[in-house]
Design an enzyme around this catalytic site. Structure first.
Site, PDB file in Angstrom:
ATOM      1  CB  CYS A  99      -7.795  15.341   7.197  1.00 39.17           C
ATOM      2  SG  CYS A  99      -7.087  14.191   8.189  1.00 39.17           S
TER       3      CYS A  99
ATOM      4  CG  HIS B  36     -10.817  -3.098   1.991  1.00 40.24           C
ATOM      5  ND1 HIS B  36     -10.525  -3.883   3.388  1.00 40.24           N
ATOM      6  CD2 HIS B  36      -9.831  -2.845   1.375  1.00 40.24           C
ATOM      7  CE1 HIS B  36      -9.176  -4.049   3.281  1.00 40.24           C
ATOM      8  NE2 HIS B  36      -8.728  -3.633   2.229  1.00 40.24           N
TER       9      HIS B  36
ATOM     10  CD  GLU C 130      -8.060  10.203  11.657  1.00 37.36           C
ATOM     11  OE1 GLU C 130      -9.553  10.501  11.634  1.00 37.36           O
ATOM     12  OE2 GLU C 130      -7.390  11.358  11.436  1.00 37.36           O
TER      13      GLU C 130
HETATM   14 ZN   LIG Z   1      -7.598  11.007   7.859  1.00 36.14          ZN
END
Ligand SMILES: [Zn+2]
Length: 151
Positions: free
Chosen positions: A22, A72, A136
């Protein structure tokens, strides 16, 4: 009574101090579930009779106040200085600058804070935001729950 509306959006982010994947620039198909609590409206003849809130209104307000801004867009922490300046140097780039690192937990808390004022007692039926669940990924989510949120 509680009702929940789910919306999805796509955003980029990175967690600069993360030990693994990440920390790289990447994106997610996020989902947000907005749970409202309120009395069921009992007004025969009203289009809202039997409802806490019209689901299409829950969606419309979420879009206006949050989802359209984040969809976006790249969600960047204010402290991620080099990335923030790079994004801001791109003409017309859709960037959302946050005071917190864009983890699922922090995004859920930010979303709760933004939406809390939106759903306050719209119809006189004690309507309030009860929970924001922010996914997520399909397998990882965070819950920001009323009264547990630090303002
Ligand atoms: Zn992520």
């Amino acid at each position: 009574m509680r009702i929940t509306r789910r919306l999805e959006f796509d955003s980029g982010h990175r967690i600069p101090d993360h030990q693994s994947q990440c920390r790289h620039l990447h994106g997610h198909r996020y989902a947000i579930e907005i749970t409202l609590q309120g009395d069921i409206i009992r007004q025969p003849g009203s289009p809202l009779n039997g409802m806490v809130m019209d689901f299409s209104d829950v969606k419309a307000l979420a879009k206006q106040n949050l989802v359209d801004a984040w969809d976006h867009a790249f969600l960047v922490w204010r402290g991620d200085v080099d990335l923030k300046s790079f994004l801001e140097s791109q003409p017309g780039h859709k960037t959302v600058v946050l005071d917190v690192v864009p983890t699922a937990e922090n995004l859920a808390a930010v979303a709760f804070d933004l939406l809390d004022r939106v759903y306050r007692d719209t119809y006189g039926n004690h309507l309030c935001l009860e929970r924001v669940r922010l996914y997520e990924t399909p397998n990882c989510w965070a819950d920001a729950v009323k009264e547990e949120i630090k303002k």
